[in-house]
Design a protein around this motif. Structure first.
Motif, mmCIF file in Angstrom:
data_model
loop_
_atom_site.group_PDB
_atom_site.id
_atom_site.type_symbol
_atom_site.label_atom_id
_atom_site.label_comp_id
_atom_site.label_asym_id
_atom_site.label_seq_id
_atom_site.Cartn_x
_atom_site.Cartn_y
_atom_site.Cartn_z
ATOM 1 N N LEU A 1 0.856 -1.361 -0.171
ATOM 2 C CA LEU A 1 0.017 -0.041 0.106
ATOM 3 C C LEU A 1 0.944 1.119 -0.031
ATOM 4 O O LEU A 1 1.806 1.351 0.888
ATOM 5 C CB LEU A 1 -0.792 0.150 1.139
ATOM 6 N N VAL A 2 0.699 2.238 -0.911
ATOM 7 C CA VAL A 2 1.506 3.262 -1.066
ATOM 8 C C VAL A 2 0.745 4.507 -0.999
ATOM 9 O O VAL A 2 1.430 5.663 -0.797
ATOM 10 C CB VAL A 2 2.317 3.327 -2.414
ATOM 11 N N SER A 3 -0.380 4.459 -1.404
ATOM 12 C CA SER A 3 -1.192 5.707 -1.222
ATOM 13 C C SER A 3 -2.744 5.493 -1.073
ATOM 14 O O SER A 3 -3.320 4.330 -1.413
ATOM 15 C CB SER A 3 -1.214 6.328 -2.435
ATOM 16 N N SER A 4 -3.683 6.449 -0.485
ATOM 17 C CA SER A 4 -4.878 6.226 -0.371
ATOM 18 C C SER A 4 -5.508 7.413 -0.493
ATOM 19 O O SER A 4 -6.121 8.349 0.286
ATOM 20 C CB SER A 4 -5.176 5.877 1.493
ATOM 21 N N PRO A 5 -6.038 7.717 -1.910
ATOM 22 C CA PRO A 5 -6.719 9.057 -2.283
ATOM 23 C C PRO A 5 -7.922 9.138 -1.909
ATOM 24 O O PRO A 5 -8.704 8.014 -2.111
ATOM 25 C CB PRO A 5 -6.282 8.749 -3.834
ATOM 26 N N PRO A 6 -8.363 10.232 -1.570
ATOM 27 C CA PRO A 6 -9.847 10.408 -1.144
ATOM 28 C C PRO A 6 -10.856 11.280 -2.264
ATOM 29 O O PRO A 6 -10.346 12.198 -2.707
ATOM 30 C CB PRO A 6 -9.930 11.275 0.099
ATOM 31 N N SER B 1 6.082 10.539 -6.184
ATOM 32 C CA SER B 1 7.669 10.761 -6.059
ATOM 33 C C SER B 1 8.203 12.297 -6.438
ATOM 34 O O SER B 1 9.319 12.384 -6.671
ATOM 35 C CB SER B 1 8.289 9.729 -7.064
ATOM 36 N N TRP B 2 7.200 13.062 -6.590
ATOM 37 C CA TRP B 2 7.477 14.642 -6.885
ATOM 38 C C TRP B 2 8.504 14.505 -8.150
ATOM 39 O O TRP B 2 9.512 15.168 -8.066
ATOM 40 C CB TRP B 2 7.956 15.151 -5.544
ATOM 41 N N GLU C 1 11.889 12.320 -5.423
ATOM 42 C CA GLU C 1 11.606 12.101 -4.064
ATOM 43 C C GLU C 1 11.016 10.461 -4.285
ATOM 44 O O GLU C 1 9.878 10.307 -3.968
ATOM 45 C CB GLU C 1 10.561 12.781 -3.314
ATOM 46 N N PRO C 2 11.909 9.488 -4.221
ATOM 47 C CA PRO C 2 11.623 7.883 -4.435
ATOM 48 C C PRO C 2 10.716 7.489 -3.199
ATOM 49 O O PRO C 2 10.573 7.818 -2.265
ATOM 50 C CB PRO C 2 12.862 7.456 -4.329
ATOM 51 N N VAL C 3 9.844 6.570 -3.770
ATOM 52 C CA VAL C 3 9.033 5.912 -2.711
ATOM 53 C C VAL C 3 9.558 4.573 -2.464
ATOM 54 O O VAL C 3 9.941 3.755 -3.337
ATOM 55 C CB VAL C 3 7.651 5.609 -3.350
ATOM 56 N N THR C 4 9.461 3.987 -1.167
ATOM 57 C CA THR C 4 10.065 2.760 -0.842
ATOM 58 C C THR C 4 8.748 1.855 -0.982
ATOM 59 O O THR C 4 8.022 1.727 -0.681
ATOM 60 C CB THR C 4 10.634 2.770 0.671
ATOM 61 N N GLU D 1 12.826 -1.079 -1.660
ATOM 62 C CA GLU D 1 13.722 -0.625 -2.674
ATOM 63 C C GLU D 1 13.077 0.978 -3.076
ATOM 64 O O GLU D 1 11.734 1.218 -2.957
ATOM 65 C CB GLU D 1 13.268 -1.271 -3.969
ATOM 66 N N ASP D 2 14.142 1.960 -3.381
ATOM 67 C CA ASP D 2 13.608 3.266 -3.972
ATOM 68 C C ASP D 2 13.252 3.171 -5.266
ATOM 69 O O ASP D 2 13.871 2.705 -6.020
ATOM 70 C CB ASP D 2 14.714 4.173 -3.662
#
Length: 400
Positions: A297-302, A350-351, A355-358, A362-363
């Motif tokens: 899970l990397v994001s939870s958009p509303p 990751s902008w 700005e890497p995401v783990t 891993e980045d």
């Protein structure tokens, strides 16, 4: 309540009853309704009960059903609710319950046209800051109309279909000339798709108050995006090859009627919109998405924070007299919230790759070959009840 056994954490409860198209083995595709971990094969049940219009459930797409319009949609939903609630229907329905593990899900409807909007202020502002850091994030028209573009209907695909990495022209800012090759900045976009059933006439307009007359339900949608191809091509006419290679949708269409308890008031729009977009009854849906990148899970958009409503999108796309057709699909655009963990694209998460995401230790920035992305969503009713909306999944294959 239902007489059908529904396992805990099942995808769909007895109040949702989404419709989709499935096949078993070599049999012909047909229409089913999902409940728990099973599919109700509607054609034989409707035929045995001599239901008016039963033949629409024998079709290989939902289009014939969608074309019937709101009265038929409501009658069908009432019939389905009675099938699963009334113990007297057990003998008629039980022989036609099929485990979902034994069916192959197909594209639920033949897509007539596809329009993609840009309705999240958070997403539009993030993209503006990324690409125009020295200017206002939102362009002057953004709060006056739902910005959108016309997509490619023929590349709308059902969840589970692999995505071949697209190739095209790319040009980095430091390069003197463009080059051709596979996209290096392959991305996702978390969206909600709206499925049009009842058509309108060419030259007429669909008002915001007529939204429910034309739109049957929703699907989850992933608008795969090649950001490097898109960045080079989109000026001056907007998205083209960076978007047109694939758009994935969930196989089950959830009716709007099943989501009425999850409606919330639309946030105030400033400045006031023009009259054809205005109504004191505009609503949004309290839906939370979850984005899983290789299972993490990397994001939870509303969705409830979207600036433009679905009714306004439909009104705007037809205000010039453009007709809507049975099977039209229009999407919300990327759903993003105010917080970093609510961003609905990897471009934002990751902008821009800075700005890497783990992910699994891993980045990561953009999608690599072999990556799999699954987007799920759940609506929240006013009483707190959770209404799962299914999932849409895709895996990246190497460029050819």
């Amino acid at each position: 309540m239902t007489w059908i056994d529904i396992p805990a954490n099942a995808a769909f409860g007895p109040e949702t009853l989404p419709l989709g198209v499935f096949r078993t083995g070599d049999e012909e595709p047909r229409v089913g309704a999902a409940i728990g971990d099973q599919v109700i094969d509607l054609a034989p049940v409707a035929s045995a009960q001599m239901l008016d219009g039963a033949q629409v459930f024998t079709q290989p797409t939902l289009n014939a059903f969608l074309a019937q319009g709101r009265p038929a949609w409501h009658a069908t939903r009432e019939w389905l609710l009675d099938l699963v609630r009334n113990e007297n229907n057990r003998d008629a329905v039980e022989p036609h319950l099929i485990p979902r593990s034994q069916v192959t899900m197909l594209l639920p409807f033949e897509v007539a046209d596809y329009v993609d909007f840009y309705a999240s202020e958070h997403h539009a502002s993030n993209v503006g800051r990324l690409f125009r850091p020295d200017a206002e994030p939102l362009l002057p028209n953004w709060k006056h109309l739902p910005v959108g573009y016309h997509g490619r209907a023929g590349t709308v695909i059902v969840s589970g279909t692999d995505i071949v990495r697209p190739s095209g022209q790319r040009k980095a800012p430091a390069d003197d000339n463009p080059a051709y090759g596979p996209s290096q900045r392959l991305d996702i976009e978390v969206e909600l798709g709206y499925v049009v059933g009842k058509p309108s006439q060419l030259g007429s307009r669909v008002g915001v108050e007529d939204f429910r007359y034309h739109v049957y339900g929703v699907v989850l949608l992933n608008d795969w995006s090649a950001r490097d191809i898109q960045a080079w091509e989109y000026v001056p006419l907007g998205p083209f090859l960076g978007k047109s290679f694939a758009t994935s949708i969930s196989p089950w269409v959830v009716p709007l009627e099943a989501l009425e308890s999850a409606e919330v008031a639309l946030h105030e729009q400033k400045p006031p919109v023009l009259p054809y977009l205005a109504s004191d009854r505009l609503t949004n849906l309290d839906i939370t998405f979850e984005v899983y990148w290789n299972g993490e899970l990397v994001s939870s958009p509303p969705y409830r924070e979207m600036y433009w409503s679905a009714a306004q999108m439909l009104a705007h796309l037809s205000v010039n007299g453009a007709s809507v057709r049975t099977g039209d699909l229009y999407a919300s655009g990327t759903v993003s919230g105010a917080d970093k963990n609510q961003r609905g694209s990897f471009l934002e998460l990751s902008w821009g790759g800075r700005e890497p995401v783990t992910v699994k230790g891993e980045d990561r920035t953009f999608l690599q070959d072999g990556d799999e992305v699954t987007i799920t969503a759940t609506a929240t009713a006013s009483d707190g009840t959770q209404i799962p909306l299914g999932a849409v999944t895709g895996r990246i294959l190497p460029a050819v």
